[in-house]
Motif scaffolding. Structure first.
Motif, short mmCIF file in Angstrom:
data_model
loop_
_atom_site.label_atom_id
_atom_site.label_comp_id
_atom_site.label_asym_id
_atom_site.label_seq_id
_atom_site.Cartn_x
_atom_site.Cartn_y
_atom_site.Cartn_z
N ASP A 149 -6.10 48.02 -1.02
CA ASP A 149 -7.30 48.25 -1.83
C ASP A 149 -7.28 47.38 -3.09
OD1 ASP A 149 -8.12 50.12 0.03
OD2 ASP A 149 -7.28 51.81 -1.09
N ILE A 150 -6.10 47.21 -3.67
CA ILE A 150 -5.98 46.37 -4.85
C ILE A 150 -6.28 44.91 -4.48
CG2 ILE A 150 -4.36 45.48 -6.58
CD1 ILE A 150 -2.96 48.24 -6.44
N PHE A 151 -5.77 44.47 -3.35
CA PHE A 151 -6.01 43.10 -2.89
C PHE A 151 -7.51 42.88 -2.67
CE2 PHE A 151 -6.37 39.97 0.59
CZ PHE A 151 -5.82 38.86 -0.07
N LYS A 152 -8.20 43.84 -2.05
CA LYS A 152 -9.64 43.74 -1.82
C LYS A 152 -10.40 43.67 -3.15
CE LYS A 152 -9.57 46.20 2.59
NZ LYS A 152 -9.87 47.47 3.26
N LEU A 153 -9.97 44.48 -4.13
CA LEU A 153 -10.61 44.46 -5.44
C LEU A 153 -10.41 43.11 -6.11
CD1 LEU A 153 -12.10 45.93 -7.71
CD2 LEU A 153 -9.90 46.81 -8.49
N GLU A 154 -9.21 42.55 -6.02
CA GLU A 154 -8.95 41.23 -6.59
C GLU A 154 -9.85 40.17 -5.97
OE1 GLU A 154 -4.75 40.72 -5.88
OE2 GLU A 154 -4.23 41.46 -7.87
N GLN A 155 -10.04 40.24 -4.65
CA GLN A 155 -10.92 39.29 -3.97
C GLN A 155 -12.35 39.43 -4.46
OE1 GLN A 155 -10.09 40.18 0.20
NE2 GLN A 155 -8.93 38.26 0.37
N LYS A 156 -12.83 40.66 -4.63
CA LYS A 156 -14.18 40.88 -5.13
C LYS A 156 -14.33 40.30 -6.53
CE LYS A 156 -15.42 45.03 -2.56
NZ LYS A 156 -15.75 46.46 -2.65
N LEU A 157 -13.33 40.54 -7.38
CA LEU A 157 -13.38 40.02 -8.74
C LEU A 157 -13.37 38.50 -8.75
CD1 LEU A 157 -11.00 42.51 -10.57
CD2 LEU A 157 -13.47 42.38 -10.77
N ASP A 158 -12.56 37.89 -7.88
CA ASP A 158 -12.52 36.44 -7.80
C ASP A 158 -13.87 35.88 -7.39
OD1 ASP A 158 -9.88 36.34 -8.54
OD2 ASP A 158 -9.08 36.12 -6.50
N HIS A 159 -14.52 36.51 -6.42
CA HIS A 159 -15.84 36.05 -5.97
C HIS A 159 -16.89 36.26 -7.05
CE1 HIS A 159 -14.34 34.99 -2.13
NE2 HIS A 159 -14.24 36.22 -1.63
N ALA A 160 -16.77 37.34 -7.81
CA ALA A 160 -17.73 37.62 -8.86
C ALA A 160 -17.62 36.63 -10.00
CB ALA A 160 -17.55 39.04 -9.39
N ASN A 161 -16.42 36.10 -10.23
CA ASN A 161 -16.19 35.15 -11.32
C ASN A 161 -16.51 33.71 -10.95
OD1 ASN A 161 -15.38 37.10 -13.17
ND2 ASN A 161 -13.26 37.04 -12.47
#
Length: 162
Positions: A149-161
């Protein structure tokens, strides 16, 4: 520190089942108030509602808010997710010495010595403490976010930035 339903029952003379029912009613009645009844570390604790902490600080209650260093947070995360774990295993993961971070976490009672590993030197094994559960509002260590779940959140944050 949190009290279990059994401990509350021993203090009040009520059966633990009755304590649980009363706790549920108290939570419902005061859910929009200034205090919150939360279940942590296998027990119950009355705490200030999170949105009111800033006001409590303003009226002069001494609160220590020194944040943990990045090294201490990294070390705490490693211990939380890999426990039980030795100092050398922590240092192997981090790639640097962990003496200072471990000492800080021990001083703040976020980790404890849970035993010794069999083998040369019988190194100390560390794990998280009840205080860790309390500080992070967890009932059990299993409530920590899953690594996936943390990895998925990091990916979302990377895409958002991007």
């Amino acid at each position: 520190y949190p009290l279990t339903a059994k401990e509350i029952g021993e203090i009040t003379g009520l059966e633990p089942e009755m304590v649980e029912r009363l706790i549920h009613r108290i939570k419902e009645k005061y859910c929009d108030g200034g205090i919150v009844l939360r279940k942590v570390a296998g027990g119950y604790q009355l705490v200030t509602a999170p949105d009111l902490v800033v006001w409590i600080d303003k009226i002069g209650r001494p609160v220590v808010h020194t944040p943990l260093s990045v090294a201490s947070l990294e070390t705490l995360a490693i211990i939380a997710y890999r426990q039980p774990i030795t100092r050398s295993e922590i240092e192997q993961i981090r790639g640097v010495r962990a003496d200072s971070a471990i000492n800080t976490l021990l001083e703040r009672e976020l980790i404890v010595e849970v035993g010794r590993k069999d083998g040369p030197g019988r190194p100390i094994i560390y794990g998280t403490s009840e205080q860790f559960l309390i500080q992070f509002g967890l009932e059990t260590i299993e409530e920590l976010p899953k690594k996936e779940d943390i990895f998925k959140l990091e990916q979302k944050l990377d895409h958002a930035n991007e």
